[in-house]
Design a protein around this motif. Structure first.
Motif, PDB file in Angstrom:
ATOM      1  N   VAL A 296       0.822 -13.053   8.469  1.00 51.75           N
ATOM      2  CA  VAL A 296       0.075 -14.136   9.112  1.00 51.75           C
ATOM      3  C   VAL A 296      -1.079 -14.576   8.201  1.00 51.75           C
ATOM      4  O   VAL A 296      -1.842 -13.725   7.718  1.00 51.75           O
ATOM      5  N   PRO A 297      -1.236 -15.883   7.942  1.00 50.20           N
ATOM      6  CA  PRO A 297      -2.282 -16.332   7.016  1.00 50.20           C
ATOM      7  C   PRO A 297      -3.679 -15.836   7.351  1.00 50.20           C
ATOM      8  O   PRO A 297      -4.414 -15.396   6.458  1.00 50.20           O
ATOM      9  N   MET A 298      -4.094 -15.876   8.628  1.00 51.25           N
ATOM     10  CA  MET A 298      -5.454 -15.453   8.954  1.00 51.25           C
ATOM     11  C   MET A 298      -5.621 -13.945   8.825  1.00 51.25           C
ATOM     12  O   MET A 298      -6.701 -13.477   8.456  1.00 51.25           O
ATOM     13  N   ILE A 299      -4.584 -13.183   9.108  1.00 55.84           N
ATOM     14  CA  ILE A 299      -4.666 -11.742   8.880  1.00 55.84           C
ATOM     15  C   ILE A 299      -4.820 -11.467   7.386  1.00 55.84           C
ATOM     16  O   ILE A 299      -5.590 -10.584   6.971  1.00 55.84           O
ATOM     17  N   ARG A 300      -4.141 -12.233   6.554  1.00 54.43           N
ATOM     18  CA  ARG A 300      -4.309 -12.060   5.109  1.00 54.43           C
ATOM     19  C   ARG A 300      -5.739 -12.381   4.688  1.00 54.43           C
ATOM     20  O   ARG A 300      -6.319 -11.683   3.842  1.00 54.43           O
ATOM     21  N   GLU A 301      -6.324 -13.428   5.277  1.00 52.75           N
ATOM     22  CA  GLU A 301      -7.717 -13.768   4.964  1.00 52.75           C
ATOM     23  C   GLU A 301      -8.651 -12.627   5.358  1.00 52.75           C
ATOM     24  O   GLU A 301      -9.582 -12.269   4.615  1.00 52.75           O
ATOM     25  N   ILE A 302      -8.418 -12.048   6.526  1.00 49.20           N
ATOM     26  CA  ILE A 302      -9.252 -10.930   6.982  1.00 49.20           C
ATOM     27  C   ILE A 302      -9.095  -9.742   6.035  1.00 49.20           C
ATOM     28  O   ILE A 302     -10.090  -9.105   5.655  1.00 49.20           O
ATOM     29  N   ARG A 303      -7.866  -9.431   5.657  1.00 50.60           N
ATOM     30  CA  ARG A 303      -7.627  -8.324   4.738  1.00 50.60           C
ATOM     31  C   ARG A 303      -8.358  -8.541   3.412  1.00 50.60           C
ATOM     32  O   ARG A 303      -8.983  -7.626   2.867  1.00 50.60           O
ATOM     33  N   GLN A 304      -8.266  -9.748   2.878  1.00 53.09           N
ATOM     34  CA  GLN A 304      -8.926 -10.045   1.611  1.00 53.09           C
ATOM     35  C   GLN A 304     -10.439  -9.894   1.734  1.00 53.09           C
ATOM     36  O   GLN A 304     -11.102  -9.367   0.833  1.00 53.09           O
ATOM     37  N   TYR A 305     -10.982 -10.357   2.854  1.00 52.95           N
ATOM     38  CA  TYR A 305     -12.424 -10.222   3.048  1.00 52.95           C
ATOM     39  C   TYR A 305     -12.816  -8.746   3.146  1.00 52.95           C
ATOM     40  O   TYR A 305     -13.782  -8.304   2.522  1.00 52.95           O
ATOM     41  N   LEU A 306     -12.070  -7.980   3.916  1.00 51.11           N
ATOM     42  CA  LEU A 306     -12.388  -6.564   4.096  1.00 51.11           C
ATOM     43  C   LEU A 306     -12.237  -5.780   2.798  1.00 51.11           C
ATOM     44  O   LEU A 306     -13.001  -4.852   2.540  1.00 51.11           O
ATOM     45  N   ASN A 307     -11.267  -6.147   1.982  1.00 50.84           N
ATOM     46  CA  ASN A 307     -11.102  -5.464   0.698  1.00 50.84           C
ATOM     47  C   ASN A 307     -12.343  -5.611  -0.174  1.00 50.84           C
ATOM     48  O   ASN A 307     -12.672  -4.723  -0.967  1.00 50.84           O
ATOM     49  N   LYS A 308     -13.042  -6.708  -0.008  1.00 47.79           N
ATOM     50  CA  LYS A 308     -14.267  -6.954  -0.757  1.00 47.79           C
ATOM     51  C   LYS A 308     -15.480  -6.353  -0.045  1.00 47.79           C
ATOM     52  O   LYS A 308     -16.326  -5.715  -0.686  1.00 47.79           O
ATOM     53  N   ALA A 309     -15.560  -6.534   1.270  1.00 45.76           N
ATOM     54  CA  ALA A 309     -16.759  -6.117   2.001  1.00 45.76           C
ATOM     55  C   ALA A 309     -16.778  -4.627   2.315  1.00 45.76           C
ATOM     56  O   ALA A 309     -17.830  -3.991   2.241  1.00 45.76           O
ATOM     57  N   ARG A 310     -15.620  -4.060   2.684  1.00 40.85           N
ATOM     58  CA  ARG A 310     -15.535  -2.646   3.029  1.00 40.85           C
ATOM     59  C   ARG A 310     -14.234  -2.076   2.476  1.00 40.85           C
ATOM     60  O   ARG A 310     -13.276  -1.856   3.234  1.00 40.85           O
ATOM     61  N   PRO A 311     -14.195  -1.851   1.165  1.00 40.67           N
ATOM     62  CA  PRO A 311     -12.966  -1.343   0.533  1.00 40.67           C
ATOM     63  C   PRO A 311     -12.503  -0.042   1.195  1.00 40.67           C
ATOM     64  O   PRO A 311     -13.306   0.787   1.590  1.00 40.67           O
ATOM     65  N   GLY A 312     -11.208   0.097   1.295  1.00 39.68           N
ATOM     66  CA  GLY A 312     -10.652   1.292   1.908  1.00 39.68           C
ATOM     67  C   GLY A 312     -10.318   1.115   3.371  1.00 39.68           C
ATOM     68  O   GLY A 312      -9.718   1.999   3.992  1.00 39.68           O
ATOM     69  N   THR A 313     -10.686  -0.019   3.955  1.00 43.65           N
ATOM     70  CA  THR A 313     -10.348  -0.291   5.350  1.00 43.65           C
ATOM     71  C   THR A 313      -8.842  -0.411   5.497  1.00 43.65           C
ATOM     72  O   THR A 313      -8.186  -1.117   4.730  1.00 43.65           O
ATOM     73  N   THR A 314      -8.294   0.278   6.467  1.00 39.44           N
ATOM     74  CA  THR A 314      -6.858   0.194   6.726  1.00 39.44           C
ATOM     75  C   THR A 314      -6.578  -0.419   8.095  1.00 39.44           C
ATOM     76  O   THR A 314      -5.909  -1.445   8.188  1.00 39.44           O
ATOM     77  N   HIS A 315      -7.101   0.193   9.152  1.00 44.44           N
ATOM     78  CA  HIS A 315      -6.834  -0.289  10.510  1.00 44.44           C
ATOM     79  C   HIS A 315      -7.794  -1.413  10.878  1.00 44.44           C
ATOM     80  O   HIS A 315      -9.005  -1.298  10.694  1.00 44.44           O
TER      81      HIS A 315
END
Length: 400
Positions: A296-315
């Motif tokens: 899903v495009p917005m889930i991908r956007e959230i994942r990309q943001y989290l990878n930058k803001a809080r690396p290591g986030t999975t759930h």
């Protein structure tokens, strides 16, 4: 999401909440003023496990949106204080932020706070509100005209669940359904709609078990005995985020009952599906959002943001997505008003929200969204996959 202790969260809130990352994009806040989003978030207290995710979700959306230029060139600014999930504390925060910031939007910690501040919010004529609440009482364009719920109400979710069961059940006879819910509003809300839709579809509800609100160590043996006598194929839980669902599951297995366990919304988060998996039970239920769908495009956007803001986030918690979605609606309301060159008054913002029809949320909700009734009316069933140790889609999106 990766675990953070409470001190880390509270210490990090000031910078995270009040200093959106603006990047290099020029925002016209100096000329036109920030669009202010106030919030009373329960980042400490009994609801802190969810409140931290609600805080991160709304803050992260605002930072993400500002990185993309804000709303019509205007910056979103987030002002948050900790409510501890206490209504009096939340009301005090609301009044403080209203006086100091005159916010355009305000995010509450739940149903009681939305109800408590509704009169003042309406009288102010300049603020719209949301929260994690999915109660029908706060998705009412007349009684709470300033508020919307971030998805479908509990009533709609249970209607979606009944529709899904009716469409997908493989047995020769209709499944026997039992409901277990807490006597609190969180549990009761939605049950009448579930029973009405079940009756319409010819689905037999063979038992209703009502429990007092409680946590670990609650004795459910009497309730399980009632369920055993009713012989359900499906047991639906409402009003629980985790406990006592695992204890019900354990005792039902010990009693030789073979049942499918269903839940809704907040009862589908990691604490619940992990605890049920530990006793050999796979959780199923109705999700508000595109849970488990990484395409899903917005889930991908959230994942990309989290990878930058809080690396290591999975759930990604549904509480996080819910607050992010509320931010999306806030921004869409503001965008529609500003495009039409209308000031951000409550009347204009309410009209803008009610004009949201056939809205693409980037797939965060899988059908075009209609907010005219202050909710979305849409849900999809998801199911725990023990191989992936995560929830994944188990049905089509359904509009109640």
């Amino acid at each position: 999401m990766k675990r953070l202790n409470r001190r880390q969260v509270v210490q990090g809130m000031g910078a995270a909440a009040l200093s959106p990352v603006l990047g290099h994009l020029p925002l016209a806040s100096a000329q036109q003023g920030d669009i202010v989003v106030g919030a009373a978030q329960p980042v400490t207290g009994v609801f802190a496990f969810a409140g931290t995710q609600m805080h991160y979700g709304l803050n992260d959306f605002i930072q993400w949106k500002n990185e993309k230029g804000g709303v019509q060139g205007r910056r979103l600014r987030y002002v948050m204080e900790d409510s501890g999930f206490k209504v009096d504390q939340g009301v005090a925060i609301f009044k403080k932020i209203m006086a100091a910031e005159k916010p355009n939007f305000f995010y509450c910690d739940g149903t009681p706070l939305v109800k408590a501040i509704t009169r003042d919010a309406v009288d102010s004529k300049h603020v719209m509100t949301s929260s994690t609440s999915l109660a029908a009482a706060v998705a009412d364009p007349v009684a709470t005209p300033q508020n919307f719920v971030p998805g479908a109400t509990y009533s709609r979710l249970h209607e979606v669940l009944m529709e899904h069961i009716n469409r997908t059940w493989k047995g020769a006879e209709k499944p026997r359904i039992a409901y277990v819910y807490t006597e609190a509003e969180f549990g009761i809300d939605g049950i009448p709609a579930a029973k009405a839709r079940a009756a319409k579809l010819g689905l037999p509800i063979v038992a209703e078990v009502i429990t007092k609100p409680g946590g670990v160590g609650v004795d459910v043996s009497t309730e399980v005995a009632k369920l055993r006598r009713a012989r359900p194929n499906i047991v639906v839980f409402q009003g629980y985020i985790n406990s006592p669902m695992p204890e019900f599951a354990r005792q039902m297995k010990e009693a030789g009952m073979e049942v499918e366990i269903y839940g809704t919304a907040w009862g589908l988060d990691k604490p619940a599906f992990d605890a049920l998996a530990a006793v050999g039970q796979n959780l199923t239920g109705v999700s508000l959002y595109a849970t488990g769908d990484e395409d899903v495009p917005m889930i991908r956007e959230i994942r990309q943001y989290l990878n930058k803001a809080r690396p290591g986030t999975t759930h990604i918690s549904p509480f996080y997505i819910s607050a992010w979605f509320s931010g999306m609606v806030f921004a869409e309301i503001a965008d529609r008003c500003l495009k039409d060159k209308k000031p951000l008054t409550l009347d204009n913002m309410k009209a803008a929200m009610e004009s949201i029809k056939n809205w693409d949320t980037g797939g965060l909700i899988g059908l075009p969204v209609d907010m005219s009734g202050h909710e979305t009316q849409v849900g999809r069933v998801i199911r725990y996959n023990p191989a992936k140790k995560a929830m994944e889609p188990a049905g089509e999106w359904i509009k109640a």
